[in-house]
Design a protein around this motif. Sequence first.
Motif, mmCIF file in Angstrom:
data_model
loop_
_atom_site.group_PDB
_atom_site.id
_atom_site.type_symbol
_atom_site.label_atom_id
_atom_site.label_comp_id
_atom_site.label_asym_id
_atom_site.label_seq_id
_atom_site.Cartn_x
_atom_site.Cartn_y
_atom_site.Cartn_z
ATOM 1 N N TYR A 172 0.831 -1.204 0.000
ATOM 2 C CA TYR A 172 0.000 0.000 0.000
ATOM 3 C C TYR A 172 0.869 1.260 0.000
ATOM 4 C CZ TYR A 172 -3.780 -3.140 1.501
ATOM 5 O OH TYR A 172 -4.704 -4.142 1.598
ATOM 6 N N LEU A 173 1.918 1.214 0.826
ATOM 7 C CA LEU A 173 2.765 2.398 0.945
ATOM 8 C C LEU A 173 3.480 2.700 -0.372
ATOM 9 C CD1 LEU A 173 4.372 2.035 4.479
ATOM 10 C CD2 LEU A 173 2.303 3.249 3.780
ATOM 11 N N ARG A 174 3.764 1.631 -1.119
ATOM 12 C CA ARG A 174 4.471 1.805 -2.382
ATOM 13 C C ARG A 174 3.522 2.258 -3.500
ATOM 14 N NH1 ARG A 174 6.474 -1.502 -6.704
ATOM 15 N NH2 ARG A 174 5.159 -3.211 -6.029
ATOM 16 N N LYS A 175 2.315 1.739 -3.467
ATOM 17 C CA LYS A 175 1.408 1.966 -4.606
ATOM 18 C C LYS A 175 0.445 3.132 -4.452
ATOM 19 C CE LYS A 175 1.343 -2.599 -6.658
ATOM 20 N NZ LYS A 175 0.554 -3.840 -6.704
ATOM 21 N N LEU A 176 0.178 3.507 -3.212
ATOM 22 C CA LEU A 176 -0.821 4.565 -3.024
ATOM 23 C C LEU A 176 -0.152 5.845 -2.526
ATOM 24 C CD1 LEU A 176 -3.678 2.390 -1.480
ATOM 25 C CD2 LEU A 176 -3.548 3.330 -3.801
ATOM 26 N N PRO A 177 -0.749 6.979 -2.888
ATOM 27 C CA PRO A 177 -0.088 8.288 -2.650
ATOM 28 C C PRO A 177 -0.299 8.862 -1.249
ATOM 29 C CG PRO A 177 -2.142 8.608 -3.841
ATOM 30 C CD PRO A 177 -2.018 7.133 -3.635
ATOM 31 N N PHE A 178 0.139 8.149 -0.202
ATOM 32 C CA PHE A 178 -0.054 8.679 1.142
ATOM 33 C C PHE A 178 0.938 9.794 1.463
ATOM 34 C CE2 PHE A 178 -1.645 4.296 1.502
ATOM 35 C CZ PHE A 178 -2.959 4.597 1.823
ATOM 36 N N SER A 179 0.439 10.860 2.095
ATOM 37 C CA SER A 179 1.318 11.930 2.562
ATOM 38 C C SER A 179 1.735 11.669 3.994
ATOM 39 C CB SER A 179 0.585 13.271 2.543
ATOM 40 O OG SER A 179 0.194 13.573 1.248
ATOM 41 N N ARG A 180 0.929 10.881 4.697
ATOM 42 C CA ARG A 180 1.104 10.721 6.127
ATOM 43 C C ARG A 180 0.661 9.348 6.591
ATOM 44 N NH1 ARG A 180 1.565 15.776 8.053
ATOM 45 N NH2 ARG A 180 0.243 16.558 6.402
ATOM 46 N N ILE A 181 1.357 8.846 7.625
ATOM 47 C CA ILE A 181 0.945 7.613 8.299
ATOM 48 C C ILE A 181 0.626 8.002 9.734
ATOM 49 C CG2 ILE A 181 1.788 5.428 9.269
ATOM 50 C CD1 ILE A 181 3.703 5.217 6.929
ATOM 51 N N LYS A 182 -0.499 7.513 10.242
ATOM 52 C CA LYS A 182 -0.825 7.760 11.650
ATOM 53 C C LYS A 182 -0.662 6.444 12.395
ATOM 54 C CE LYS A 182 -3.966 10.724 12.670
ATOM 55 N NZ LYS A 182 -5.328 11.290 12.898
ATOM 56 N N ILE A 183 0.343 6.396 13.275
ATOM 57 C CA ILE A 183 0.588 5.164 14.038
ATOM 58 C C ILE A 183 -0.486 5.028 15.104
ATOM 59 C CG2 ILE A 183 2.224 3.870 15.478
ATOM 60 C CD1 ILE A 183 4.491 5.381 14.189
ATOM 61 N N ASP A 184 -1.151 3.886 15.127
ATOM 62 C CA ASP A 184 -2.287 3.675 16.026
ATOM 63 C C ASP A 184 -1.900 3.842 17.492
ATOM 64 O OD1 ASP A 184 -5.177 2.841 16.151
ATOM 65 O OD2 ASP A 184 -4.265 1.422 17.568
ATOM 66 N N GLN A 185 -2.852 4.337 18.265
ATOM 67 C CA GLN A 185 -2.577 4.639 19.672
ATOM 68 C C GLN A 185 -2.223 3.403 20.498
ATOM 69 O OE1 GLN A 185 -6.390 6.668 20.681
ATOM 70 N NE2 GLN A 185 -6.603 5.072 22.209
ATOM 71 N N SER A 186 -2.594 2.206 20.051
ATOM 72 C CA SER A 186 -2.237 1.008 20.812
ATOM 73 C C SER A 186 -0.709 0.839 20.869
ATOM 74 C CB SER A 186 -2.900 -0.229 20.196
ATOM 75 O OG SER A 186 -2.561 -0.353 18.837
#
Length: 281
Positions: free
Chosen positions: A187-201
């Motif tokens: 997903y990180l390689r193929k989709l244009p994410f600007s940001r990742i939000k690391i889950d609170q867990s």
Amino acid sequence: RAKKAGPGTVCFFEDSDDRVSRDRKALQSDLEGAIARDELFLAFQPFLDLAENRITGFEALLRWQHPSRGLVPPSEFIPIAEETGLIHEIGEWVIRRACATLADWPEEIRVAVNFSAAQFHNTGILQTIVQALAHAKVSPSRLEVEITESMLLSKYGSAASILNALLQLGVTVALDDFGTGFSSLTYLRKLPFSRIKIDQSFISDMLVQPDCAAIVKSVISLARDLRIAVVAEGVETADQLEYLRQISCDEVQGYLISRPVSADGVLALLDTKKLVATYAA
Ligand code: C2E
Ligand code: MG
Ligand code: MG
Ligand code: MG
């Protein structure tokens, strides 16, 4: 002649499953009119940039003020909205309200809205976004859409085309609750994410579980190499904040910085600069 209930006695009482489903139906029918009755509103929770020590934006979190039940949390009514299809109308309302509110904020402040998987099936969603941005006269680069990994699993094809269309518009996309689904690096390689939000867990466990800290550190370093910014969700203690600063996390969000606040609360937070003073290194 009253007889004590015992074996062989037939009792008529409501099955608890029935009660739950009746309650859900009531909630569902109330939700249908919630927009018209003006019962929905947005709360906003800030993102704090650790390098610049300033608020860079706010996440819009949907709230429902029910006339008799009081505040109903999104975890209770979003699933109902998704099952009934009401999520389309509600999702569009969220986009329009978030953009309209954004118009009152300084240029350098962004707003993030949460998406449901079903919204990837709504072909009108792009049109809604374009119109909401134009109507509020705000730049598309100030709007961010948050989606989760699980949404990609079931709707990858329609998700990819909508995400790419958003990118064309200049709207940014964040991957929410990172680490809780099937965190495929594809997903990180193929989709244009600007940001990742690391889950609170992960954030709540990282100072007590070394493995968890290793994951958080690795995600931050991977994201940096991919030129994707990282937000840590659910930061509740000063020790967590300090650790995230040490490992160069870009932004933090959580009760330590601020709980979600009203639209007026946003202007007050931006005005006082209180946070900046409190959390400066
Ligand atoms: P999310 O997008 O991951 O939002 C983060 C949730 O964690 C929010 O709960 C927020 O209030 C809460 N939170 C923030 N900081 C802390 C902290 O330090 N500690 C703890 N314990 N919690 C913290 P909320 O507002 O109840 O929203 C829950 C979920 O509902 C959201 O998770 C999102 O998935 C969904 N949601 C909210 N608004 C919308 C919306 O407009 N549309 C859609 N489709 N989903 C929404
Ligand atoms: Mg979110
Ligand atoms: Mg999240
Ligand atoms: Mg979450």
